[in-house]
Structure formats: C-alpha cells, structure tokens
Scaffold this motif. Sequence first.
Motif, PDB file in Angstrom:
ATOM      1  N   MET A   1      32.950  51.279  20.953  1.00 29.28           N
ATOM      2  CA  MET A   1      33.773  51.827  22.027  1.00 29.28           C
ATOM      3  C   MET A   1      34.364  50.668  22.830  1.00 29.28           C
ATOM      4  SD  MET A   1      35.037  54.399  23.664  1.00 29.28           S
ATOM      5  CE  MET A   1      34.118  55.729  22.914  1.00 29.28           C
ATOM      6  N   LEU A   2      35.700  50.612  22.918  1.00 30.49           N
ATOM      7  CA  LEU A   2      36.389  49.547  23.634  1.00 30.49           C
ATOM      8  C   LEU A   2      36.841  50.087  24.982  1.00 30.49           C
ATOM      9  CD1 LEU A   2      37.469  46.628  23.490  1.00 30.49           C
ATOM     10  CD2 LEU A   2      39.609  47.573  22.578  1.00 30.49           C
ATOM     11  N   LEU A   3      36.376  49.468  26.074  1.00 32.50           N
ATOM     12  CA  LEU A   3      36.685  49.910  27.427  1.00 32.50           C
ATOM     13  C   LEU A   3      37.472  48.834  28.159  1.00 32.50           C
ATOM     14  CD1 LEU A   3      33.238  51.441  28.498  1.00 32.50           C
ATOM     15  CD2 LEU A   3      35.259  52.671  27.702  1.00 32.50           C
ATOM     16  N   ASN A   4      38.476  49.258  28.911  1.00 32.11           N
ATOM     17  CA  ASN A   4      39.230  48.348  29.768  1.00 32.11           C
ATOM     18  C   ASN A   4      38.578  48.361  31.144  1.00 32.11           C
ATOM     19  OD1 ASN A   4      41.040  46.792  31.139  1.00 32.11           O
ATOM     20  ND2 ASN A   4      42.818  48.079  30.745  1.00 32.11           N
ATOM     21  N   ALA A   5      37.860  47.290  31.457  1.00 37.31           N
ATOM     22  CA  ALA A   5      37.070  47.239  32.684  1.00 37.31           C
ATOM     23  C   ALA A   5      37.840  46.665  33.865  1.00 37.31           C
ATOM     24  CB  ALA A   5      35.798  46.428  32.463  1.00 37.31           C
ATOM     25  N   VAL A   6      39.177  46.590  33.762  1.00 36.70           N
ATOM     26  CA  VAL A   6      39.953  46.158  34.922  1.00 36.70           C
ATOM     27  C   VAL A   6      39.724  47.130  36.072  1.00 36.70           C
ATOM     28  CG1 VAL A   6      42.287  45.817  35.793  1.00 36.70           C
ATOM     29  CG2 VAL A   6      41.653  44.937  33.553  1.00 36.70           C
ATOM     30  N   ASN A   7      39.741  48.421  35.760  1.00 42.73           N
ATOM     31  CA  ASN A   7      39.349  49.433  36.737  1.00 42.73           C
ATOM     32  C   ASN A   7      37.864  49.707  36.527  1.00 42.73           C
ATOM     33  OD1 ASN A   7      38.935  51.756  38.313  1.00 42.73           O
ATOM     34  ND2 ASN A   7      41.040  52.432  38.012  1.00 42.73           N
ATOM     35  N   ALA A   8      37.029  49.039  37.316  1.00 38.45           N
ATOM     36  CA  ALA A   8      35.587  49.072  37.092  1.00 38.45           C
ATOM     37  C   ALA A   8      35.010  50.476  37.236  1.00 38.45           C
ATOM     38  CB  ALA A   8      34.891  48.112  38.065  1.00 38.45           C
ATOM     39  N   PHE A 177      49.009  36.880  49.738  1.00 39.09           N
ATOM     40  CA  PHE A 177      47.726  36.659  49.068  1.00 39.09           C
ATOM     41  C   PHE A 177      46.884  37.933  49.045  1.00 39.09           C
ATOM     42  CE2 PHE A 177      43.249  35.051  49.282  1.00 39.09           C
ATOM     43  CZ  PHE A 177      43.188  34.628  47.976  1.00 39.09           C
ATOM     44  N   ALA A 178      46.889  38.673  50.155  1.00 34.42           N
ATOM     45  CA  ALA A 178      46.071  39.884  50.229  1.00 34.42           C
ATOM     46  C   ALA A 178      46.552  40.960  49.266  1.00 34.42           C
ATOM     47  CB  ALA A 178      46.066  40.421  51.661  1.00 34.42           C
ATOM     48  N   LEU A 179      47.852  40.984  48.990  1.00 39.32           N
ATOM     49  CA  LEU A 179      48.428  42.023  48.126  1.00 39.32           C
ATOM     50  C   LEU A 179      48.732  41.506  46.728  1.00 39.32           C
ATOM     51  CD1 LEU A 179      50.945  43.622  50.669  1.00 39.32           C
ATOM     52  CD2 LEU A 179      48.660  44.428  50.048  1.00 39.32           C
ATOM     53  N   SER A 180      48.088  40.430  46.333  1.00 40.79           N
ATOM     54  CA  SER A 180      48.393  39.820  45.038  1.00 40.79           C
ATOM     55  C   SER A 180      47.438  40.222  43.930  1.00 40.79           C
ATOM     56  CB  SER A 180      48.382  38.292  45.170  1.00 40.79           C
ATOM     57  OG  SER A 180      47.081  37.836  45.511  1.00 40.79           O
ATOM     58  N   GLY A 181      46.242  40.696  44.277  1.00 37.00           N
ATOM     59  CA  GLY A 181      45.239  40.959  43.263  1.00 37.00           C
ATOM     60  C   GLY A 181      44.577  39.704  42.746  1.00 37.00           C
ATOM     61  N   SER A 182      44.639  38.622  43.518  1.00 38.93           N
ATOM     62  CA  SER A 182      44.042  37.362  43.072  1.00 38.93           C
ATOM     63  C   SER A 182      42.521  37.386  43.128  1.00 38.93           C
ATOM     64  CB  SER A 182      44.573  36.204  43.937  1.00 38.93           C
ATOM     65  OG  SER A 182      45.961  36.080  43.796  1.00 38.93           O
ATOM     66  N   ASN A 184      40.770  40.464  43.891  1.00 40.89           N
ATOM     67  CA  ASN A 184      40.340  41.791  43.454  1.00 40.89           C
ATOM     68  C   ASN A 184      41.411  42.365  42.535  1.00 40.89           C
ATOM     69  OD1 ASN A 184      37.913  42.091  45.231  1.00 40.89           O
ATOM     70  ND2 ASN A 184      39.460  41.927  46.823  1.00 40.89           N
ATOM     71  N   PRO A 185      41.022  43.131  41.522  1.00 36.05           N
ATOM     72  CA  PRO A 185      42.032  43.732  40.630  1.00 36.05           C
ATOM     73  C   PRO A 185      42.981  44.642  41.390  1.00 36.05           C
ATOM     74  CG  PRO A 185      39.820  43.916  39.694  1.00 36.05           C
ATOM     75  CD  PRO A 185      39.642  43.436  41.097  1.00 36.05           C
ATOM     76  N   VAL A 186      44.220  44.679  40.945  1.00 32.22           N
ATOM     77  CA  VAL A 186      45.216  45.542  41.587  1.00 32.22           C
ATOM     78  C   VAL A 186      44.790  46.999  41.490  1.00 32.22           C
ATOM     79  CG1 VAL A 186      47.628  46.288  41.487  1.00 32.22           C
ATOM     80  CG2 VAL A 186      47.052  43.894  41.130  1.00 32.22           C
ATOM     81  N   GLU A 187      44.128  47.366  40.391  1.00 33.25           N
ATOM     82  CA  GLU A 187      43.705  48.755  40.202  1.00 33.25           C
ATOM     83  C   GLU A 187      42.669  49.191  41.226  1.00 33.25           C
ATOM     84  OE1 GLU A 187      45.510  47.251  36.549  1.00 33.25           O
ATOM     85  OE2 GLU A 187      43.997  46.500  37.937  1.00 33.25           O
ATOM     86  N   ALA A 188      41.986  48.218  41.857  1.00 26.86           N
ATOM     87  CA  ALA A 188      41.000  48.558  42.880  1.00 26.86           C
ATOM     88  C   ALA A 188      41.618  48.706  44.266  1.00 26.86           C
ATOM     89  CB  ALA A 188      39.909  47.489  42.920  1.00 26.86           C
ATOM     90  N   MET A 189      42.912  48.401  44.397  1.00 22.80           N
ATOM     91  CA  MET A 189      43.601  48.537  45.677  1.00 22.80           C
ATOM     92  C   MET A 189      43.983  49.996  45.900  1.00 22.80           C
ATOM     93  SD  MET A 189      46.064  45.174  45.309  1.00 22.80           S
ATOM     94  CE  MET A 189      47.056  45.659  46.706  1.00 22.80           C
ATOM     95  N   PRO A 190      44.263  50.391  47.144  1.00 21.44           N
ATOM     96  CA  PRO A 190      44.755  51.755  47.390  1.00 21.44           C
ATOM     97  C   PRO A 190      46.016  52.051  46.596  1.00 21.44           C
ATOM     98  CG  PRO A 190      44.124  50.702  49.454  1.00 21.44           C
ATOM     99  CD  PRO A 190      44.045  49.640  48.394  1.00 21.44           C
ATOM    100  N   LYS A 191      46.158  53.306  46.196  1.00 20.11           N
ATOM    101  CA  LYS A 191      47.278  53.689  45.339  1.00 20.11           C
ATOM    102  C   LYS A 191      48.631  53.377  45.990  1.00 20.11           C
ATOM    103  CE  LYS A 191      45.017  55.478  41.840  1.00 20.11           C
ATOM    104  NZ  LYS A 191      45.138  54.949  40.458  1.00 20.11           N
ATOM    105  N   TRP A 192      48.737  53.555  47.304  1.00 15.58           N
ATOM    106  CA  TRP A 192      50.028  53.366  47.954  1.00 15.58           C
ATOM    107  C   TRP A 192      50.379  51.898  48.118  1.00 15.58           C
ATOM    108  CZ3 TRP A 192      50.274  50.838  52.686  1.00 15.58           C
ATOM    109  CH2 TRP A 192      49.049  50.646  53.359  1.00 15.58           C
ATOM    110  N   LEU A 193      49.393  51.002  47.935  1.00 13.73           N
ATOM    111  CA  LEU A 193      49.666  49.569  48.024  1.00 13.73           C
ATOM    112  C   LEU A 193      49.989  48.946  46.663  1.00 13.73           C
ATOM    113  CD1 LEU A 193      47.042  48.160  50.567  1.00 13.73           C
ATOM    114  CD2 LEU A 193      49.519  48.287  50.849  1.00 13.73           C
ATOM    115  N   GLN A 194      49.558  49.573  45.596  1.00 14.06           N
ATOM    116  CA  GLN A 194      49.739  48.985  44.273  1.00 14.06           C
ATOM    117  C   GLN A 194      51.198  48.742  43.903  1.00 14.06           C
ATOM    118  OE1 GLN A 194      47.476  51.103  41.288  1.00 14.06           O
ATOM    119  NE2 GLN A 194      45.590  51.052  42.490  1.00 14.06           N
TER     120      GLN A 194
END
Length: 249
Positions: A1-8, A177-182, A184-194
């Motif tokens: 099973m291959l999982l994409n763990a970007v969204n933990a 820097f805060a909105l870059s995903g550097s 934390n992954p972008v997928e972990a940010m609020p949906k409206w900020l992504q």
Amino acid sequence: MLLNAVNANTATISRGYVERVVQSYGESRSSSPRSGGIVLQPAYLYNPGLEASWFLVTGVFGLLLILNASLVAETTMVKERESGTVEQLLMSPANTAEIVIAKIAPLFCLLCIMVVLTIGLMKFVFHVPFLGSLPLLMFGSALCLLCGISLGTVIATYSQSARQAMMIGFFVNPSLFALSGSLNPVEAMPKWLQPLTVLNPIHHFATIARGVLIKGSAFVDVWPNFLGLFVLTTGLLAVSTMRFRKQLR
C-alpha cells in the motif's frame, strides 16, 4: 500500500483502514492450521531515516535566498537615492531597463556565491541527498534570486528612507515565510490560506528544491513551480522597472 504522507492526517486514517482490513483477514484465517500471520512494516520512500533537517533545510533555503536578495536590493537602491546618485542617472544616455539591469547584475553575481556556499553546507553539513540535477537546482536558485531582488527593488521604490524600507520588509518577508509551507506542509494549512501559496516564491522554490534534491524530480515533475516562479519574477521586474521609470522623471 503506497500512501502520500504529505497530508499526515489523511495518511494516518488510511493506514488505520489498511491495518483493520489486514487484521480482519488474519482473524478469518486463524482457524486454518496452515495460515500465517501478516505484519505491516512501514517504509519511507524519500526519507528512510526520517531526517527532519532534510525538510527544514530545503525549506529555509528559499527563505534565505528571498530574504537576503530583497534586503540587499532595497538597501542598495534606497542608499543611492539618499546619496543623490539616482538624479545623476537622468543625465546618462541609458534607458530605464539598462539602468535596472546594471543595478541588479552585481547583486545577482554576489548572491550566486551565497547559493554555492549554501548548497555546500546542505551537502556536507546537513547531508541532504542530491538525487536530482544540480543545474536544474541552480536554475531555480537563479530565478528565486531574481525574484527576491525584484521584490526588494519594488519595496525600495515605495520607500523614502532605509528605515522605511526595512519596516516594509519586516511585514512582507515574515508573511511570505509563514505562507510558504517551508516548515509545515501546505496541506496542513487552513483551506482558505492554501490558494495564497501560489503567489509565494518561497513556496515554489521549496517545492523545487525538495523535489530535485530529495526525490530526484526532473523538470517535467516541477515545471508548474518553475512557471509560477518565472511569472512572479517577470511581474516583479516589470513593476520595479515601471516604478523606477517614474522616479527618473
């Protein structure tokens, strides 16, 4: 099973479902004397040792390029205005584009030395793997530097002093820097900020650096980020040239 763990969170839930299915299958086979047990063993594809420095260093790399390039560019441009050398450019036969290129070229060459030193530190100090193409990484670094220099030039055209330029940069750079995903992954940010990360050069370069270095990605894999970085660089260069032309009038 291959999982994409970007969204933990999603990866953890999916892994739980798989474990339940395997457990249920094992219980249904337990009555057979020839049945064997099934044990799930996780294997991490791109970071087998779970080295946190690989993720952090490649993300901070983009911040370093944008921050230093913008600070050097805005400080240089504001200092020249305060010393009165900008007015002397009115007497030169060069056009606005030639003047802007002449101001950017020395900064770009000096910052390229910083890029080489940073890549050396990533390789020999933090032991980040270099699985992809080094020229592709250098091309992305050059675009990121030009974007940072253009950003600093735009800030300088809206500033009347070095202190004012520093204050504007104090609000712009941390936001990038805060909105870059550097960190934390972008997928972990609020949906409206992504969606806002599309306008962030640090996000595009961090994706390029991680893809090229850690995953061994080719240009066909990261071309959307190259395109985004190119569009942002071109737009900022156009704005800085236009604003600089207004100052020369």
